[in-house]
Design a protein around this motif. Structure first.
Motif, PDB file in Angstrom:
ATOM      1  N   LEU A   8       0.856  -1.188   0.000  1.00  0.00           N
ATOM      2  CA  LEU A   8       0.000   0.000   0.000  1.00  0.00           C
ATOM      3  C   LEU A   8       0.886   1.230   0.000  1.00  0.00           C
ATOM      4  N   ILE A   9       0.864   1.993  -1.084  1.00  0.00           N
ATOM      5  CA  ILE A   9       1.621   3.235  -1.158  1.00  0.00           C
ATOM      6  C   ILE A   9       1.116   4.184  -0.086  1.00  0.00           C
ATOM      7  N   ILE A  10       2.028   4.823   0.616  1.00  0.00           N
ATOM      8  CA  ILE A  10       1.617   5.814   1.597  1.00  0.00           C
ATOM      9  C   ILE A  10       0.939   6.964   0.866  1.00  0.00           C
ATOM     10  N   VAL A  11      -0.259   7.340   1.351  1.00  0.00           N
ATOM     11  CA  VAL A  11      -1.009   8.407   0.701  1.00  0.00           C
ATOM     12  C   VAL A  11      -0.479   9.750   1.204  1.00  0.00           C
ATOM     13  N   LEU A  12       0.070  10.539   0.287  1.00  0.00           N
ATOM     14  CA  LEU A  12       0.641  11.832   0.631  1.00  0.00           C
ATOM     15  C   LEU A  12      -0.283  12.932   0.164  1.00  0.00           C
ATOM     16  N   ILE A 139     -13.030   5.445  -2.110  1.00  0.00           N
ATOM     17  CA  ILE A 139     -12.208   6.013  -3.190  1.00  0.00           C
ATOM     18  C   ILE A 139     -13.103   6.593  -4.272  1.00  0.00           C
ATOM     19  N   ASN A 140     -14.062   5.813  -4.695  1.00  0.00           N
ATOM     20  CA  ASN A 140     -14.959   6.263  -5.764  1.00  0.00           C
ATOM     21  C   ASN A 140     -15.813   7.442  -5.326  1.00  0.00           C
ATOM     22  N   LYS A 141     -16.168   7.466  -4.056  1.00  0.00           N
ATOM     23  CA  LYS A 141     -16.921   8.603  -3.533  1.00  0.00           C
ATOM     24  C   LYS A 141     -16.069   9.872  -3.623  1.00  0.00           C
ATOM     25  N   ALA A 142     -14.803   9.749  -3.293  1.00  0.00           N
ATOM     26  CA  ALA A 142     -13.891  10.894  -3.385  1.00  0.00           C
ATOM     27  C   ALA A 142     -13.732  11.355  -4.829  1.00  0.00           C
ATOM     28  N   LEU A 143     -13.642  10.403  -5.746  1.00  0.00           N
ATOM     29  CA  LEU A 143     -13.445  10.751  -7.157  1.00  0.00           C
ATOM     30  C   LEU A 143     -14.698  11.367  -7.778  1.00  0.00           C
ATOM     31  N   ARG A 144     -15.849  11.038  -7.247  1.00  0.00           N
ATOM     32  CA  ARG A 144     -17.063  11.707  -7.734  1.00  0.00           C
ATOM     33  C   ARG A 144     -17.061  13.183  -7.330  1.00  0.00           C
ATOM     34  N   ILE A 145     -16.445  13.469  -6.217  1.00  0.00           N
ATOM     35  CA  ILE A 145     -16.340  14.855  -5.751  1.00  0.00           C
ATOM     36  C   ILE A 145     -15.223  15.582  -6.499  1.00  0.00           C
ATOM     37  N   ASN A 146     -14.085  14.892  -6.659  1.00  0.00           N
ATOM     38  CA  ASN A 146     -12.940  15.485  -7.358  1.00  0.00           C
ATOM     39  C   ASN A 146     -12.296  14.425  -8.251  1.00  0.00           C
ATOM     40  N   PRO A 147     -12.665  14.376  -9.525  1.00  0.00           N
ATOM     41  CA  PRO A 147     -12.149  13.347 -10.443  1.00  0.00           C
ATOM     42  C   PRO A 147     -10.650  13.455 -10.719  1.00  0.00           C
ATOM     43  N   ARG A 148     -10.032  14.543 -10.284  1.00  0.00           N
ATOM     44  CA  ARG A 148      -8.602  14.731 -10.544  1.00  0.00           C
ATOM     45  C   ARG A 148      -7.758  14.543  -9.275  1.00  0.00           C
ATOM     46  N   TYR A 149      -8.338  13.948  -8.267  1.00  0.00           N
ATOM     47  CA  TYR A 149      -7.623  13.823  -6.996  1.00  0.00           C
ATOM     48  C   TYR A 149      -6.579  12.710  -7.099  1.00  0.00           C
ATOM     49  N   ARG A 150      -5.339  13.123  -7.148  1.00  0.00           N
ATOM     50  CA  ARG A 150      -4.221  12.205  -7.392  1.00  0.00           C
ATOM     51  C   ARG A 150      -4.177  11.029  -6.424  1.00  0.00           C
ATOM     52  N   ASP A 151      -4.310  11.303  -5.134  1.00  0.00           N
ATOM     53  CA  ASP A 151      -4.096  10.267  -4.133  1.00  0.00           C
ATOM     54  C   ASP A 151      -5.163   9.178  -4.164  1.00  0.00           C
ATOM     55  N   ALA A 152      -6.330   9.495  -4.715  1.00  0.00           N
ATOM     56  CA  ALA A 152      -7.350   8.456  -4.883  1.00  0.00           C
ATOM     57  C   ALA A 152      -6.860   7.411  -5.884  1.00  0.00           C
ATOM     58  N   TYR A 153      -6.205   7.870  -6.938  1.00  0.00           N
ATOM     59  CA  TYR A 153      -5.681   6.941  -7.945  1.00  0.00           C
ATOM     60  C   TYR A 153      -4.488   6.151  -7.412  1.00  0.00           C
ATOM     61  N   ILE A 154      -3.701   6.788  -6.534  1.00  0.00           N
ATOM     62  CA  ILE A 154      -2.580   6.073  -5.931  1.00  0.00           C
ATOM     63  C   ILE A 154      -3.088   4.883  -5.125  1.00  0.00           C
ATOM     64  N   SER A 171      -2.669   1.164 -14.829  1.00  0.00           N
ATOM     65  CA  SER A 171      -3.586   2.181 -15.335  1.00  0.00           C
ATOM     66  C   SER A 171      -3.861   3.250 -14.278  1.00  0.00           C
ATOM     67  N   SER A 172      -4.044   2.824 -13.030  1.00  0.00           N
ATOM     68  CA  SER A 172      -4.343   3.769 -11.951  1.00  0.00           C
ATOM     69  C   SER A 172      -3.148   4.660 -11.651  1.00  0.00           C
ATOM     70  N   TYR A 173      -1.954   4.065 -11.619  1.00  0.00           N
ATOM     71  CA  TYR A 173      -0.761   4.875 -11.365  1.00  0.00           C
ATOM     72  C   TYR A 173      -0.475   5.829 -12.521  1.00  0.00           C
ATOM     73  N   GLU A 174      -0.745   5.387 -13.733  1.00  0.00           N
ATOM     74  CA  GLU A 174      -0.591   6.274 -14.894  1.00  0.00           C
ATOM     75  C   GLU A 174      -1.500   7.497 -14.722  1.00  0.00           C
ATOM     76  N   THR A 175      -2.734   7.257 -14.296  1.00  0.00           N
ATOM     77  CA  THR A 175      -3.677   8.363 -14.096  1.00  0.00           C
ATOM     78  C   THR A 175      -3.186   9.287 -12.994  1.00  0.00           C
ATOM     79  N   ALA A 176      -2.624   8.704 -11.916  1.00  0.00           N
ATOM     80  CA  ALA A 176      -2.098   9.522 -10.823  1.00  0.00           C
ATOM     81  C   ALA A 176      -0.981  10.436 -11.317  1.00  0.00           C
ATOM     82  N   VAL A 177      -0.094   9.899 -12.144  1.00  0.00           N
ATOM     83  CA  VAL A 177       1.008  10.697 -12.677  1.00  0.00           C
ATOM     84  C   VAL A 177       0.495  11.763 -13.640  1.00  0.00           C
ATOM     85  N   GLN A 178      -0.548  11.449 -14.380  1.00  0.00           N
ATOM     86  CA  GLN A 178      -1.146  12.449 -15.273  1.00  0.00           C
ATOM     87  C   GLN A 178      -1.697  13.630 -14.475  1.00  0.00           C
ATOM     88  N   GLN A 179      -2.257  13.339 -13.301  1.00  0.00           N
ATOM     89  CA  GLN A 179      -2.784  14.414 -12.464  1.00  0.00           C
ATOM     90  C   GLN A 179      -1.651  15.229 -11.848  1.00  0.00           C
TER      91      GLN A 179
END
Length: 333
Positions: A8-12, A139-154, A171-179
């Motif tokens: 589990l990556i530490i969520v920063l 996680i999905n609840k957070a992304l519905r509020i903010n679809p660009r929230y990096r740490d949700a994808y992490i 795919s999820s980490y790629e999206t995190a890096v895109q954000q």
């Protein structure tokens, strides 16, 4: 040793709190450490300091700051968030720590239902307990509020990785890096995932991470090891030497330099030198003892080979590679 990330990556997270009123008049040139020494009971300075420590993976400092800030003001959302995150990031985390963190995140979410940081933090507590259904729910609840929230994808990527779904993890980490293109941890994890699939594209991700953290020996090691693994010995050697200039006690760099000299370049004397450097720093490094034994065998010095193997078995009596060589040499005697 080679850098291996936890499941589990530490969520920063980014800082959301403001600075205390008394700090507004402070000298802007003072460092955060200096300010905290001057104002040790400043809650927001403690939060700032703890947040910075979390981002630098200095968990002991983050935990100390969080605990002090929480004792001073337990009603402050930023304080409660930092405390919960510090609990989840404890190196020796226990189930009771997860329970406490879950309680604090839940309190925040109840008061602030759209606090995506708290939602992802709450999701992380479920991930720590392998309850991925609940984790993905928050996680999905957070992304519905903010679809660009990096740490949700992490966290999403970490969940998929634990479940063995490497494709969706990537795919999820790629999206995190895109954000957040500056997120070197994402590039490092992508490199590790591709490396686990024996895909040399991992070098590209490690290279990006190394550019972002050019003075971080651990990051450089990942790139160097990947280059070595895919036959780019010269590039690997340059990186290992740079690591040693940054940290002369990083004995794994010496070991890999020795390995390249021994097995790739057949320069046994240089390999012996590098293994000796390892053992100066870490006398119990069994791989160096074993490889020195192999070198002595190549030099037809069986007595010293057995002495080196004896050092291996002293520290690890079950090390099979050495047991096999000792058995062969004993038959020759």
């Amino acid at each position: 040793m080679k850098v291996i990330f936890s499941l589990l990556i530490i969520v920063l997270f980014s800082l959301t709190s403001c600075v205390d009123k008394e700090t507004n008049k402070m000298d802007a040139n003072l460092s955060l450490d200096s300010l905290l020494l001057k104002y040790p009971d400043s809650v927001n300075l403690l939060v700032l300091h703890g947040e910075s420590a979390l981002k630098d993976f200095n968990y002991a400092i983050a935990i100390a700051d969080a605990a002090r800030a929480f004792r001073i003001d337990s009603s402050n959302t930023a304080t409660r968030l930092l405390y919960a995150e510090a609990l989840c990031n404890k190196p020796d985390i226990k189930d009771n720590d997860v329970t406490k963190a879950q309680y604090h995140y839940s309190k925040i979410v109840k008061l602030e239902p759209k606090n995506v940081r708290a939602l992802v933090g709450l999701a992380n507590t479920y991930s720590l307990r392998q309850d991925f259904v609940q984790s993905f729910k928050f996680i999905n609840k957070a992304l519905r509020i903010n679809p660009r929230y990096r740490d949700a994808y992490i966290l999403k990527g970490s969940n998929y990785r634990v479940q063995g779904n490497i494709k969706l993890a990537i795919s999820s980490y790629e999206t995190a890096v895109q954000q957040d293109p500056t997120f070197y941890g994402g590039n490092l994890m992508l490199g590790a995932l591709y490396e686990s699939q024996d895909d040399p594209i991992c070098i590209e991700y490690y290279t990006t991470a190394a550019k972002q953290q050019s003075n971080n020996p651990d990051v450089l090691y990942s790139l160097a090891y990947a280059k070595q693994k895919w036959g780019q010995d010269k590039g690997a050697q340059r990186l290992y030497r740079k690591m040693l200039r940054l940290d002369s006690t990083y004995y794994d760099a010496y070991f890999q330099l020795g390995w390249i000299k021994q097995f790739s370049q057949k320069d046994l004397d240089s390999a012996m030198y590098f293994y000796s450097e390892v053992l100066e720093i870490e006398p119990k490094h069994i791989e160096s003892h074993h490889n020195m034994g192999l070198i002595y065998e190549d030099k037809k010095d069986i007595s010293h080979a057995l002495l080196s193997y004896g050092q291996v078995l002293k520290y690890n009596p079950e090390f099979q590679l050495t047991l096999d060589r000792v058995a062969v040499l004993k038959k020759l005697r």
